[in-house]
Design a protein around this motif. Structure first.
Motif, short mmCIF file in Angstrom:
data_model
loop_
_atom_site.label_atom_id
_atom_site.label_comp_id
_atom_site.label_asym_id
_atom_site.label_seq_id
_atom_site.Cartn_x
_atom_site.Cartn_y
_atom_site.Cartn_z
N GLN A 161 25.45 -13.71 -8.09
CA GLN A 161 25.56 -12.52 -8.94
C GLN A 161 26.17 -11.35 -8.16
N PHE A 162 25.71 -11.18 -6.92
CA PHE A 162 26.25 -10.10 -6.09
C PHE A 162 27.73 -10.31 -5.83
N LYS A 163 28.10 -11.56 -5.56
CA LYS A 163 29.50 -11.89 -5.30
C LYS A 163 30.36 -11.58 -6.53
N GLN A 164 29.87 -11.96 -7.70
CA GLN A 164 30.62 -11.69 -8.94
C GLN A 164 30.74 -10.19 -9.18
N ALA A 165 29.66 -9.45 -8.93
CA ALA A 165 29.70 -8.00 -9.12
C ALA A 165 30.72 -7.36 -8.18
N LYS A 166 30.73 -7.78 -6.93
CA LYS A 166 31.68 -7.22 -5.97
C LYS A 166 33.11 -7.63 -6.31
N GLU A 167 33.29 -8.83 -6.81
CA GLU A 167 34.62 -9.29 -7.20
C GLU A 167 35.15 -8.45 -8.37
N GLN A 168 34.29 -8.17 -9.34
CA GLN A 168 34.70 -7.33 -10.47
C GLN A 168 35.00 -5.91 -9.99
N GLU A 169 34.18 -5.40 -9.09
CA GLU A 169 34.41 -4.07 -8.54
C GLU A 169 35.74 -4.00 -7.81
N PHE A 170 36.04 -5.04 -7.04
CA PHE A 170 37.31 -5.09 -6.32
C PHE A 170 38.49 -5.15 -7.28
N LYS A 171 38.36 -5.97 -8.32
CA LYS A 171 39.45 -6.08 -9.30
C LYS A 171 39.69 -4.75 -10.00
N ALA A 172 38.60 -4.05 -10.34
CA ALA A 172 38.75 -2.74 -10.97
C ALA A 172 39.41 -1.75 -10.02
N PHE A 173 39.00 -1.77 -8.77
CA PHE A 173 39.60 -0.89 -7.76
C PHE A 173 41.08 -1.20 -7.59
N GLU A 174 41.39 -2.49 -7.50
CA GLU A 174 42.77 -2.92 -7.34
C GLU A 174 43.62 -2.51 -8.53
N ALA A 175 43.07 -2.69 -9.73
CA ALA A 175 43.82 -2.33 -10.93
C ALA A 175 44.06 -0.82 -11.00
N SER A 176 43.06 -0.04 -10.65
CA SER A 176 43.22 1.41 -10.72
C SER A 176 44.24 1.90 -9.70
N HIS A 177 44.25 1.31 -8.52
CA HIS A 177 45.20 1.75 -7.51
C HIS A 177 46.59 1.16 -7.74
N ALA A 178 46.66 0.01 -8.34
CA ALA A 178 47.97 -0.56 -8.66
C ALA A 178 48.65 0.30 -9.72
N GLY A 179 47.87 0.79 -10.68
CA GLY A 179 48.42 1.68 -11.70
C GLY A 179 48.92 2.96 -11.09
N THR A 180 48.20 3.49 -10.12
CA THR A 180 48.59 4.71 -9.44
C THR A 180 49.89 4.49 -8.68
N THR A 181 50.02 3.37 -8.05
CA THR A 181 51.22 3.07 -7.29
C THR A 181 52.44 2.97 -8.21
N SER A 182 52.29 2.28 -9.32
CA SER A 182 53.42 2.15 -10.24
C SER A 182 53.76 3.50 -10.87
N ALA A 242 53.32 6.43 -9.43
CA ALA A 242 53.98 7.20 -8.37
C ALA A 242 55.42 6.71 -8.19
N GLN A 243 55.62 5.41 -8.25
CA GLN A 243 56.96 4.85 -8.10
C GLN A 243 57.87 5.34 -9.23
N THR A 244 57.34 5.37 -10.44
CA THR A 244 58.12 5.86 -11.59
C THR A 244 58.50 7.32 -11.40
N ALA A 245 57.55 8.13 -10.94
CA ALA A 245 57.83 9.55 -10.72
C ALA A 245 58.89 9.74 -9.64
N ILE A 246 58.79 8.97 -8.58
CA ILE A 246 59.78 9.06 -7.50
C ILE A 246 61.16 8.63 -7.99
N ASP A 247 61.21 7.59 -8.79
CA ASP A 247 62.49 7.14 -9.35
C ASP A 247 63.12 8.22 -10.22
N LYS A 248 62.33 8.88 -11.05
CA LYS A 248 62.86 9.95 -11.90
C LYS A 248 63.37 11.11 -11.06
#
Length: 120
Positions: free
Chosen positions: A47-68, A70-76
């Motif tokens: 259960q702990f492993k699954q919770a941490k995996e979901q937390e990591f995926k959420a973190f990754e998704a939120s930062h991946a969105g930020t990166t894209s 930022a990339q769009t803003a830099i391109d413009k």
């Protein structure tokens, strides 16, 4: 007296058997408790492993969105700067070419200021 001793021995043997039975049950109970504890620990770890995996995926998704984003803003921003440079080039191109041609083609011969006149 022999009957009494025999009965006492019989009672001791029965007590010993009962004690052995109690010890065996205690061992089985302990083994069962260990198995249950291991199973519960494995379940909690999963259960702990699954919770941490979901937390990591959420973190990754939120930062991946930020990166894209930022990339769009830099391109413009890059596109805007390139457009400004291109506009500046188009405006100044003719004037720069004309100045270069004037400097190359129109020559005004004159003596250098350090040159002295030679008296004959």
């Amino acid at each position: 007296m022999a009957a009494q001793q025999s009965q006492g021995i019989q009672t001791l043997l029965e007590s010993e058997k009962e004690a052995a039975k109690i010890v065996q049950q205690a061992r089985q109970y302990r083994v069962q408790r260990l198995k249950d504890a291991r199973a519960e620990a494995t379940k909690e770890i999963e259960q702990f492993k699954q919770a941490k995996e979901q937390e990591f995926k959420a973190f990754e998704a939120s930062h991946a969105g930020t990166t894209s984003t930022a990339q769009t803003a830099i391109d413009k921003e890059t596109e805007v700067k390139l457009q400004k440079i291109t506009d500046s080039y188009v405006k100044a191109k003719d004037a720069v070419v004309a100045k270069l041609l004037d400097r190359v083609v129109l020559v005004h011969p004159e003596l250098h200021r350090n040159l002295r006149k030679v008296e004959a």
